[in-house]
Enzyme design. Sequence first.
Site, short mmCIF file in Angstrom:
data_model
loop_
_atom_site.label_atom_id
_atom_site.label_comp_id
_atom_site.label_asym_id
_atom_site.label_seq_id
_atom_site.Cartn_x
_atom_site.Cartn_y
_atom_site.Cartn_z
N TYR A 143 -2.35 -3.01 -1.72
CA TYR A 143 -3.36 -3.78 -2.44
C TYR A 143 -3.90 -3.03 -3.65
O TYR A 143 -4.58 -3.59 -4.49
CB TYR A 143 -4.54 -4.15 -1.52
CG TYR A 143 -4.17 -5.09 -0.39
CD1 TYR A 143 -3.00 -5.83 -0.43
CD2 TYR A 143 -4.98 -5.23 0.72
CE1 TYR A 143 -2.64 -6.68 0.60
CE2 TYR A 143 -4.64 -6.09 1.76
CZ TYR A 143 -3.47 -6.81 1.69
OH TYR A 143 -3.12 -7.65 2.71
N LYS A 194 6.26 0.44 9.54
CA LYS A 194 7.66 0.02 9.50
C LYS A 194 8.48 1.21 9.05
O LYS A 194 9.09 1.20 7.97
CB LYS A 194 7.82 -1.16 8.53
CG LYS A 194 7.14 -2.43 8.97
CD LYS A 194 7.96 -3.25 9.96
CE LYS A 194 9.13 -3.90 9.28
NZ LYS A 194 10.00 -4.61 10.26
N ASP A 227 5.89 -5.32 13.09
CA ASP A 227 6.29 -6.68 13.48
C ASP A 227 6.29 -6.83 15.00
O ASP A 227 5.84 -7.84 15.55
CB ASP A 227 7.64 -7.07 12.87
CG ASP A 227 8.71 -6.00 13.04
OD1 ASP A 227 8.38 -4.85 13.38
OD2 ASP A 227 9.91 -6.31 12.82
N ASP A 251 -4.57 -5.69 7.87
CA ASP A 251 -5.17 -6.96 7.47
C ASP A 251 -4.61 -8.08 8.34
O ASP A 251 -5.35 -8.89 8.92
CB ASP A 251 -4.81 -7.19 5.98
CG ASP A 251 -5.57 -8.35 5.37
OD1 ASP A 251 -6.43 -8.93 6.05
OD2 ASP A 251 -5.29 -8.67 4.20
N ASP A 255 -6.60 -9.99 11.72
CA ASP A 255 -6.91 -11.43 11.75
C ASP A 255 -6.24 -12.09 12.95
O ASP A 255 -6.81 -12.97 13.60
CB ASP A 255 -6.44 -12.12 10.46
CG ASP A 255 -7.54 -12.09 9.40
OD1 ASP A 255 -8.51 -11.31 9.57
OD2 ASP A 255 -7.45 -12.83 8.41
#
Length: 370
Positions: A143, A194, A227, A251, A255
């Site tokens: 970000y 990852k 994942d 993030d 959520d």
Amino acid sequence: MAANKSILILPGDGIGPEVMGQVRRVIDWFDNRREVTFNVTEDLVGGAAYDAHGTPLSDNTLAAAMAADAVLFGSVGGPKYDDAPRNLRPEMGLLRLRKELDLFANLRPALTFDALLDASSLKPEVIKGLDLMIVRESTSGVYFGEPRGIETLPDGHRRGVDTQVYTDTEISRVAEVAFDLARVRRGKVTSAEKANVMETGVLWRDVVTKLHAAKHTDIKLEHMYADNCAMQLVRAPTQFDVILADNLFGDILSDCAAMLTGSLGMLPSATLGAPDESGRRRALYEPVHGSAPDIAGKGLANPLACLLSFAMLLRYSFDLHEDAALIEEAVRNVLKSGVRTTDIMGPGAARVSTNVMGDAILRELDKQAA
Ligand code: NAD
């Protein structure tokens, strides 16, 4: 009597002041009934500060936040400010606070209450007893990384670029937070990245592994691809204690974990900075929800997310674990008794206002302290 702890309260806009009003009542209860006392000051932020001072965060308020042991934040924003200049919008007050206080570790717990198990989209038996914490790095990563932008190529096609970048220092300081939290929880950290396909993932895994070996061998560490972590969160979420992740994966995972528990009106959060020489960490606590303009001023807001944020403040800024547990137990018992604000209503429950929910919490605290 324990020393005064200073708390800066920033109620903000919309339902912020309403839910914070109930937290103030609980703080007064603690001042009167428990060992610890609080030195509380209150100030404006967001749209309220913009109206009063022409800026969503004045320098005075920022200085007060820097000096406080902890900041408790309500919510900011609302349609009234839709036309405010971008750099003066209410949300900028919160972003500036996070940046100036250098708050890099975002903590989002996901905790289920038995009385609200039906509010989750998952089966009750999958989420019963869920109590996990996501620690998300919140000031770096994709970000913020450079270069970024959208460019037009010589052939006329356009190309978008974001850059995922982490230094070892950025990784180790947020990993420290995760290990420290695990130590006062159930002693397990799952680090999600990852490393199979990303260089930052390889570095992340290496730094976390070395930090663990050097300082935190009392904590169980496991690595999980992000994942797979997302899959495990909806398959068997109670396997987790603390999940550590970078800005992007954190993030998404936070959520996802939040929705395991049902309502936005129940979700607290914290953002922590680095400890200073005395060990004090800068910290800001806030409900996950926004200013809910659709229900503001109607007495409909659920104050429990803000109250649970205060419980986090007691636990993580002041080490007042017993006091935090008093609040969490009061919330649990009030929900069990069937007292509910509109957002968490269920069959056979009693629908109450923001204020009456506050009354119920105080009655429950009285009962526990008797
Ligand atoms: P929101 O979280 O304010 O509301 C979403 C929905 O959830 C609404 O229907 C609202 O009524 C309900 N809700 C939220 N909190 C509740 C509570 N405590 N009790 C009962 N119901 C509750 O999100 P939004 O509508 O997307 O945004 C509204 C404003 O808040 C916008 O200006 C947005 O920018 C701002 N916002 C601020 C923050 C923050 O201050 N950290 C976070 C998110 C959104």
